[in-house]
Design an enzyme around this catalytic site. Structure first.
Site, PDB file in Angstrom:
ATOM      1  CD  GLU A 212      -3.088  -1.237   2.055  1.00 39.81           C
ATOM      2  OE1 GLU A 212      -3.180  -0.360   2.927  1.00 39.81           O
ATOM      3  OE2 GLU A 212      -3.938  -2.134   1.890  1.00 39.81           O
ATOM      4  CD  GLU A 332      -3.270  -6.196   2.919  1.00 36.88           C
ATOM      5  OE1 GLU A 332      -4.160  -5.511   3.448  1.00 36.88           O
ATOM      6  OE2 GLU A 332      -2.043  -5.972   3.052  1.00 36.88           O
TER       7      GLU A 332
HETATM    8  O1  AHR Z   1      -5.081  -6.132   6.922  1.00 42.09           O
HETATM    9  C1  AHR Z   1      -4.942  -5.031   7.762  1.00 42.09           C
HETATM   10  C2  AHR Z   1      -4.288  -3.844   7.077  1.00 42.09           C
HETATM   11  O2  AHR Z   1      -5.086  -3.443   6.013  1.00 42.09           O
HETATM   12  C3  AHR Z   1      -2.932  -4.091   6.454  1.00 42.09           C
HETATM   13  O3  AHR Z   1      -1.883  -3.900   7.344  1.00 42.09           O
HETATM   14  C4  AHR Z   1      -2.872  -3.060   5.376  1.00 42.09           C
HETATM   15  O4  AHR Z   1      -2.074  -3.466   4.290  1.00 42.09           O
HETATM   16  C5  AHR Z   1      -4.316  -2.836   5.003  1.00 42.09           C
HETATM   17  O5  AHR Z   1      -4.635  -1.498   4.935  1.00 42.09           O
END
Ligand code: AHR
Length: 534
Positions: A212, A332
C-alpha cells in the site's frame, strides 16, 4: 434481522415437496427460512470453453504482525501449554495443511514497511523489542524469518515475503533475499543462515516490494513509488530461484495509480515485475453479526465488485504491457466489519465471521476462478484472529469459521482447468441508501481435472430456494453426482469455541446422470457439485 415470512414448520413441509425425493435431506433440515415456489434457473457448463489453469495460489493467505494474528494465532511459544510444534500452534498447522499447496504472505501489510528482518534472527532472548510498528504495541520479534519458514514447511505452503520500502533500503531487501536464497556456503549471509539453523536455502520465490505504497507504505505518488520499485528490483541475483516480484497496486480499483505507475515503468526501461497487487476490502454493511436482509444483499454486492476490479485493472495493464506478462495478485481482500465482535480485546480488527462472510468469500473465489487467465495469486486478509479470518484462536481455544469451510470446499478447483459457465437466473432486488438495486441471484465457476468436473455455486437469495437445471455442453455425468452445501437457517450463523459446528458443509448423493442434472439450492447457500464425466 427480519423474522421468517412463514413458520418454520410450514416451510419445512413445503421444502420437502420441492426437493424431489428428499435429495437434500441432511442439508435443509429444520432450517429453511422459506420455501416459496422455487423459480427454475439454468447453469450451462461449457466444457470445451477453457479459461486457463486455476492456480492453487489463488487460494492463498496473509499473516501480519498485527493484533492477535502472529502472537496468539500462529505463535504461542515453545513453552506454552497450548499444543504447539516448536512454538507454532498445532491446531493451526493441522488446519492450514488441509488448504492445499497455497501461499502465505508475511510479515505485513503496513507492518512490512516498518520491519527490519535482522530483528527477527538469532537467540530469542537476544532479539530487540521494538515499538509502534503497527499501532502502539511492542513487537517482541520472537517470530522471525526462520519461524515463518518453519511454519510454511509444517503446513506445506509456500512463503511470500513483503519487503520494507517505507523505512528500509534496496540494500536491506537484497540482503534478505541473499540470506534466504543464497546456496549453502556461498556467502557470509548464507553462513549466518546456517549458523541460525538452516544451511539449506529457503528458496523464497515470492517477494512483494512495499505494501500500500499510496498509504501506510510511504504515501508515495505512483511515479515516486515506481522509482523506488526500480531501485529495489533491478539486477537482483536469482540464486537459481525463479523470482516472482510483486509491486504494490492501487487502493481498490484506482486506475489512476495503475496507469501512472506503468507509464513511469515503461518510460526508458522496465524493471523486473511479475505481479501487480491491488487491495480490495469490500468493507461492511451493518455489523459483523447484525444486519437486515437488504444489508445482506448490499454486502454481497460490494464483494462482487471484485469482478469489475479485475477486468478494469487488466485492461489498464494491457495499455502498457500488451502481451500481459504482468498478472494480477490481489494480496489483500475480504470483509472489514466494525469493531465489537473480537474474542480478545487485544486482537486488533478481529471479527466474528458468519454465513454472510462465507458467501462473500465464495463468490470472490468464483470470480478469481472465472479470471484464472489474469489472476496469479490472491490472499484473503487475514488467516487467523483478524479481518475475514479462517480461524479464531485464544489461548488453547481454536475454531474454524464458515470461511474456512468455503476454502476447503473449493479446493478441488486448485490446479484444475477453469471452464466457462453460462447462467440464466433472475436478479434479486434490494434497497441500499434508499435506492433500488439488484444483485445476481446465482453465480459460480467450474473446472475440470481429468474426468472430474467441479461446479461451485453461490445462491444469494435470503429466503427462497432455487430449483436449478445443470446442463453439460459436450459432456455427460455418470450416476452418483455429489452435492455439498454450506448454509444455515440464520444468515448470521457462526461457529464459536462453545459451538464449533454450527455452520458445516453437508454432502448428499443425487441419483441423476447424463447431460442434464436437476437439483435444489437452499436459500443463502454455497454449493459444490462433484460430477464424474463419462
Ligand atoms: O489487513 C490489515 C491492514 O489493512 C494491512 O496492514 C494493510 O495493508 C491494510 O490497509
Amino acid at each position: 434481522m427480519k423474522s421468517p415470512p412463514i413458520s418454520r414448520r410450514v416451510a419445512l413441509k413445503r421444502i420437502s415437496k420441492t426437493v424431489a425425493g428428499g435429495a437434500l435431506a441432511g442439508v435443509l433440515t429444520p432450517q429453511a427460512r422459506s420455501a416459496d415456489k422455487a423459480s427454475e434457473m439454468t447453469v450451462t457448463v461449457l466444457l470445451n470453453e477453457a479459461i486457463g489453469i486455476i492456480k492453487s495460489t489463488i487460494y492463498s493467505h496473509f499473516t501480519e504482525h498485527i493484533g492477535g494474528v502472529i502472537y496468539d494465532g500462529v505463535w504461542v511459544g515453545p513453552n506454552s501449554k497450548v499444543p504447539n510444534i516448536d512454538g507454532i500452534r498445532r491446531a493451526l498447522v493441522e488446519h492450514v495443511r488441509r488448504l492445499g499447496p497455497v501461499v502465505v504472505r508475511w510479515p505485513g501489510g503496513c507492518f512490512a514497511d516498518k520491519y527490519h528482518w535482522r530483528d527477527g534472527l538469532g537467540p530469542s532472548d537476544k532479539r530487540p523489542r521494538r515499538f509502534g510498528r503497527w499501532q502502539e504495541v511492542t513487537e517482541s520479534n520472537q517470530f522471525g524469518t526462520h519461524e515463518f519458514i518453519h511454519f510454511c514447511r509444517l503446513c506445506g505452503v509456500e512463503p511470500y515475503f513483503g519487503a520494507n520500502v517505507g523505512t528500509g533500503s534496496a540494500e536491506e531487501f537484497q540482503q534478505w533475499m541473499e540470506y534466504c536464497n543464497a546456496p549453502a556456503g556461498s556467502t557470509t549471509l548464507a553462513d549466518e543462515r546456517a549458523a541460525n539453523g538452516s544451511s539449506k536455502p529457503f528458496g523464497v520465490r515470492y517477494w512483494g516490494v512495499g505494501n500500500e505504497s499510496w498509504g501506510c507504505g510511504g504515501k508515495f505518488t505512483p511515479e515516486d513509488y515506481c522509482r523506488e520499485y526500480r531501485k529495489f528490483t533491478e539486477w537482483v541475483p536469482q540464486y537459481r530461484v525463479p523470482l516472482y516480484l510483486i509491486a504494490a497496486g492501487p487502493d481498490g480499483n484506482n486506475l489512476d495509480w495503475t496507469r501512472r505507475f506503468f507509464k513511469k515503468w515503461t518510460d526508458f526501461a522496465r524493471a523486473p515485475l511479475q505481479g501487480w497487487a491491488p487491495h480490495y476490502y469490500c468493507g461492511t454493511t451493518g455489523h459483523a453479526l447484525k444486519f437486515s436482509d437488504d444489508q445482506w444483499y448490499e454486502m454481497l454486492d460490494k464483494a462482487n465488485r471484485m469482478e469489475q476490479l479485475i477486468t478494469d485493472q487488466w485492461a489498464a495493464l494491457g495499455e502498457f504491457d500488451r502481451e500481459h506478462k504482468v498478472k494480477l495478485v490481489i494480496d489483500e481482500w475480504g470483509c472489514w466489519h466494525p469493531a465489537g465482535t473480537e474474542i480478545n480485546p487485544r486482537h486488533l480488527f478481529e471479527q466474528m465471521g458468519c454465513l454472510r462472510d462465507a458467501l462473500a468469500a465464495a463468490l470472490t473465489l468464483d470470480t478469481f476462478n472465472r479470471h484464472a487467465d489474469k489472476v496469479d495469486m490472491a490472499n484473503i486478509a487475514q488467516l487467523v484472529n483478524n479481518l475475514h479470518s479462517l480461524f479464531l484462536a485464544d489461548g488453547d481455544r481454536f475454531v474454524a469459521t464458515p470461511t474456512f469451510h468455503v476454502f476447503e470446499m473449493y479446493k478441488p478447483h486448485q490446479g484444475a482447468r477453469g471452464v466457462r459457465l453460462a447462467i440464466e437466473a433472475p436478479q434479486v432486488g434490494f434497497i441500499a441508501q434508499g435506492k433500488d438495486r439488484k444483485l445476481f441471484r446465482l453465480a459460480g465457476s467450474a473446472s475440470v481435472k481429468g474426468k472430474n468436473l467441479t461446479l461451485t455455486l453461490v445462491h444469494t437469495h435470503a429466503i427462497e430456494p432455487a430449483e436449478i437445471s445443470i446442463q453439460l455442453r459436450d459432456g455427460k455425468a455418470s450416476e452418483g453426482v455429489q452435492q455439498t452445501v454450506l448454509t444455515h437457517e440464520k444468515l448470521n450463523a457462526h461457529n464459536t469455541f462453545e459451538n464449533p459446528n454450527q455452520v458445516m458443509p453437508k454432502t448428499t448423493t443425487l441419483k441423476s446422470r447424463g447431460s442434464s442434472i436437476k437439483c435444489v439450492l437452499p436459500p443463502a447457500s454455497i454449493t459444490r457439485m462433484d460430477l464424474r464425466l463419462v
